[in-house]
Scaffold this active site. Structure first.
Site, PDB file in Angstrom:
ATOM      1  CG  ASP A  91      40.323  51.783   3.164  1.00  0.00           C
ATOM      2  OD1 ASP A  91      39.187  51.828   2.654  1.00  0.00           O
ATOM      3  OD2 ASP A  91      41.186  50.964   2.826  1.00  0.00           O
TER       4      ASP A  91
ATOM      5  CG  ASP B 116      53.444  46.927  -2.728  1.00  0.00           C
ATOM      6  OD1 ASP B 116      53.286  45.859  -2.109  1.00  0.00           O
ATOM      7  OD2 ASP B 116      54.237  47.812  -2.351  1.00  0.00           O
TER       8      ASP B 116
END
Ligand SMILES: O=c1ccn([C@@H]2O[C@H](COP(=O)(O)OP(=O)(O)O[C@H]3O[C@H](CO)[C@@H](O)[C@H](O)[C@H]3O)[C@@H](O)[C@H]2O)c(=O)[nH]1
Ligand SMILES: [Mn+2]
Length: 744
Positions: A152, A454
């Site tokens: 990223d 998550d």
């Protein structure tokens, strides 16, 4: 966890067991204690109501109200923690039986590994490379193994590091295999092994010279011409033109290794290795890590579409080459209802934690203690998790169809991964507009809407009916790096606190939707985390209120001679004793000192990151400010490392969080001194100090816990001491509180 069908007893002759699950004996004790503690809580509230109905003064009434609030929150948190304590279990795996059960390694499913990185300066590329090498060297059928790296940071430096790693892997993988190494991240291996031998020296030199080149390139911030070896590399690196920036660039997909063609130096097949930097445009939302994982999910679907996926952060390396075997002990167990088992989570374990674990870097309760108690299996913690790909595509009973057939978990890709057709398709699904008006991030893939993607993803999967399994082998399967500087630790937890509140207050809140979908206990487990930052309310109240009252000679707790005094003692010691027992029983270096430091970090977090996280969350909800994913730095500063090693707190930053801590420490110290004086004076005089005993005890507890803060404010002179500015502001805040209350 998955139904007890997986117990040893149910293994048949044709299937030796792959795992077992046992309810721990302490379950009975926990339940009995829960009952006793619940009664004590009820008694406490009775006492509160009584006091509130007959307050002696206005000050008493205010204090009683605040204490009621603090205790109500504590009671809520207590009730949520019961969800981890009523059914604690221990799992065990028998990987030695795996091949027998699935019919040799030929019966192993393909495995796609996803590694995320986001910034070459905060996450040094050599660290990412080590993560990748450690999993490329898994003892797993190579032709079934693919490693995908998502960058990223969109950085040529990271891609360059991987080009180097690709060449090195040709030597490293056979080296690991031939010597049957357990440590397969080169950095860990060379740090721990002091064996000699020309072979070892040779490969070590190769590694060191690669490291030097990569670090040099990172330092210069550019890949110099002299470092580029082949045409293919040049072509790839040429994508980084002047218009190419981190927030604005097309997707870059580089197939660095293709198992149909590439061989190591002994002629063996190498695993696929693919570098991906998804497309970024300034005005397109990119959803941080969840967005990166979804791009990986799609690109890997096009190329290999393995039914099993392992997600890893770049700060975590494999520590055991047989880990996939352990995961398969659940994901390939014919005695488990496979249509329900969504993922197998390994705990986050850390290397380089100092002896006393002063910052609670291990997060034992979060990663090791609580997961064994979750009835339907643990939550997902972002790394070290083996997913069944299918679980990311809708509930067990109803698959959500993909926009294009190539993305379906049922599709089997054919063709070479370097073929133009495949690369073009991959390019398309890695585009930033691809997800527009699709189910991605909502019903499919990793879920958007929270900074803790998550937790949120695991939560949504479990709400859909997926189960999970917790796998915690004695030898850590993965080892990660924890932040070693207090401000980094607090900022990390602050990000989590914000992300968790986002889930707590969304329309899928665990207290409503969660309990409805998964039942009371699982709902409470998730609620415990969603409202984690609520700890700040009781902790802050107990850190200031009784002490301020003490300074003013105001008694707000029962006297020693009253029976209510014993109730307070029981509630405090009971909670602490149970916490200590949980901690010590969890093993893995659970010393008393570590437990003590762990509880201190609870207090510190309660007054800092939870408070500031809540404020930031509120500002964001009101549309006043926005927050992003503040990456935790993985760069080690030598001096900081040394200080951390010695167990010395590092405060050297001007942060409002430290000001609150400083003020609390000062108030506790002053009140303790004043309280003790008062006790002596009153005893010798006609007054009565009995009513102040609990407050004096509490202030002493605060002072003992605050020791590192006093040191940092008044005794140290190194760079990690409390900045003078912070100390001054803390003292000012404390004296303001002092005067304000004494005037009242
Ligand atoms: O835009 C982003 C931001 C982060 N990451 C990656 O996400 C991972 C986690 O970031 P880190 O700064 O290490 O955060 P931690 O707080 O250490 O991570 C914990 O908390 C995160 C959620 O906040 C989870 O994603 C992680 O798995 C969990 O270990 C790293 O590999 C990053 O490269 C991205 O890929 N893209
Ligand atoms: Mn991390």
């Amino acid at each position: 966890m998955v139904a007890p069908r997986s117990s040893m007893a149910s293994a048949t002759a044709s299937h030796p067991p792959l795992n077992s699950r046992k309810l721990l004996r302490r379950a009975i004790l926990n339940r009995a204690f829960a009952l006793a503690y619940a009664c004590a809580i009820l008694a406490l509230f009775y006492h509160h109501v009584k006091t509130l109905l007959r307050p002696a003064t206005a000050a008493n009434a205010i204090a009683a109200l605040l204490l009621l609030l603090a205790d109500a929150v504590l009671a809520f948190m207590w009730s949520t923690t019961q969800s981890f304590r009523l059914y604690p279990t221990r799992n065990e795996e028998f990987p030695e039986n795996l091949e027998k059960v699935v019919g040799g390694t030929g019966g192993f499913p393909a495995l796609d590994v996803f590694i995320c990185t986001a910034d070459p300066y905060k996450e040094p590329p050599m660290g990412v490379v080590n993560t990748a090498l450690s999993v490329m060297a898994y003892e797993y059928p190579v032709e079934k193994l693919s490693v995908y790296v998502s960058d990223d940071g969109g950085s040529e430096l990271t891609l360059f590091a991987f080009m180097e790693a690709t060449r090195f892997a040709g030597h490293w993988l056979p080296f690991c295999r031939e010597r049957n190494l357990v440590e397969r991240s080169p950095e860990a291996y060379f740090a721990s092994s002091h064996r000699d031998g020309t072979e070892i020296d040779k490969i070590k030199m190769m590694y060191e010279s690669m490291k030097m080149r990569v670090e040099h390139v990172v330092e210069r911030g550019k890949v110099g011409d002299e470092y580029i070896i082949g045409d293919r590399e040049r072509r790839a690196l040429n994508m980084w033109t002047d218009e190419f920036t981190r927030q604005n660039h097309p997707a870059v997909i580089e197939v660095l290794l293709d198992n149909s063609r590439d061989r190591d130096i002994t002629g063996n097949v190498m695993p696929n290795l693919i570098y991906l930097s998804r497309e970024k445009r300034q005005n397109a939302p990119h959803y941080f890590k969840a967005g990166a994982l979804n791009a990986l999910l799609r690109v890997s679907a096009i190329m290999t579409n393995a039914p099993i996926i392992l997600t890893l952060d770049c700060d975590m390396c494999s520590n055991d080459p047989k880990t996939p075997h352990r995961a398969l002990c659940y994901l390939a167990d014919p005695l488990i209802d496979q249509s329900q088992l969504g993922y197998v989570q390994f705990p986050q374990r850390y290397q380089g934690i100092n002896k006393g674990d002063i910052y609670c870097g291990d997060f034992k309760r979060l990663f090791q203690i609580n997961p064994i108690g979750m009835k339907n299996g643990p939550s997902y913690v972002g790394t070290g998790c083996f997913f069944r790909r299918r679980s990311l595509f809708g509930p067990p009973s109803a698959i959500v169809q993909s926009e294009i057939p190539e993305l379906s978990p049922e599709h089997s890709p054919n063709g070479l991964i370097r073929s133009e057709r495949m690369l073009a398709l991959a390019q398309n699904v890695a585009g930033c507009k691809y997800e527009h008006n699709t189910n991605w991030g909502h019903k499919v893939g990793f879920r958007y809407g929270s900074l803790v993607e998550d937790y949120y993803t695991g939560y949504k999967l479990q709400c859909e009916g997926w189960r999970s399994a917790f796998c915690h082998p004695e030898r850590a399967a993965f080892l990660g790096d924890a932040p070693i500087c207090l401000i980094d630790v607090l900022n990390q937890t602050k990000r989590w606190a914000i992300g968790l509140l986002e889930v707590g207050f969304c329309k899928f809140s665990p207290v409503t939707y969660g309990i409805q979908s998964m039942g009371l206990l699982m709902g409470l487990s998730y609620a415990h985390y969603a409202f984690w930052s609520m700890w700040s309310i009781p902790i802050t109240i107990y850190a200031f209120l009784p002490q301020i009252a003490l300074i003013n000679g105001l008694s707000i707790f029962p006297k020693v001679s009253e029976p209510w005094f014993l109730l307070y003692i029981f509630l405090f010691l009971g909670a602490y004793a149970q916490d200590l027992a949980d901690f010590v029983l969890a093993g893995h270096n659970s010393t008393l000192r570590r437990w003590w430091n762990d509880q201190r970090m609870y207090l510190i977090r309660g007054m800092t990151c939870y408070v500031f996280g809540t404020i930031e969350y509120t500002l964001k909800s009101l549309g006043i400010a926005a927050h992003g994913f503040n990456l935790t730095s993985k760069v080690l500063d030598d001096e900081q490392s040394k200080k951390y090693e010695q167990g010395v707190f590092e405060f050297g930053a001007v942060s409002p969080m430290f000001m609150v801590l400083g003020a609390a420490a000062i108030i506790n110290l002053v009140s303790l001194v004043q309280g003790l004086i008062m006790a002596v004076v009153r005893r010798s005089g006609s007054g009565d100090a009995e009513g102040l005993v609990l407050q004096i005890l509490l202030a002493s507890f605060g002072v003992v816990n605050g020791w590192p803060i006093y040191e940092a404010m008044f005794l140290r002179s190194d760079k990690g001491r409390m900045p003078t500015k912070v100390t001054l502001v803390s003292a000012f805040v404390a004296s303001l509180l002092y005067t304000a209350v004494s005037l009242a």
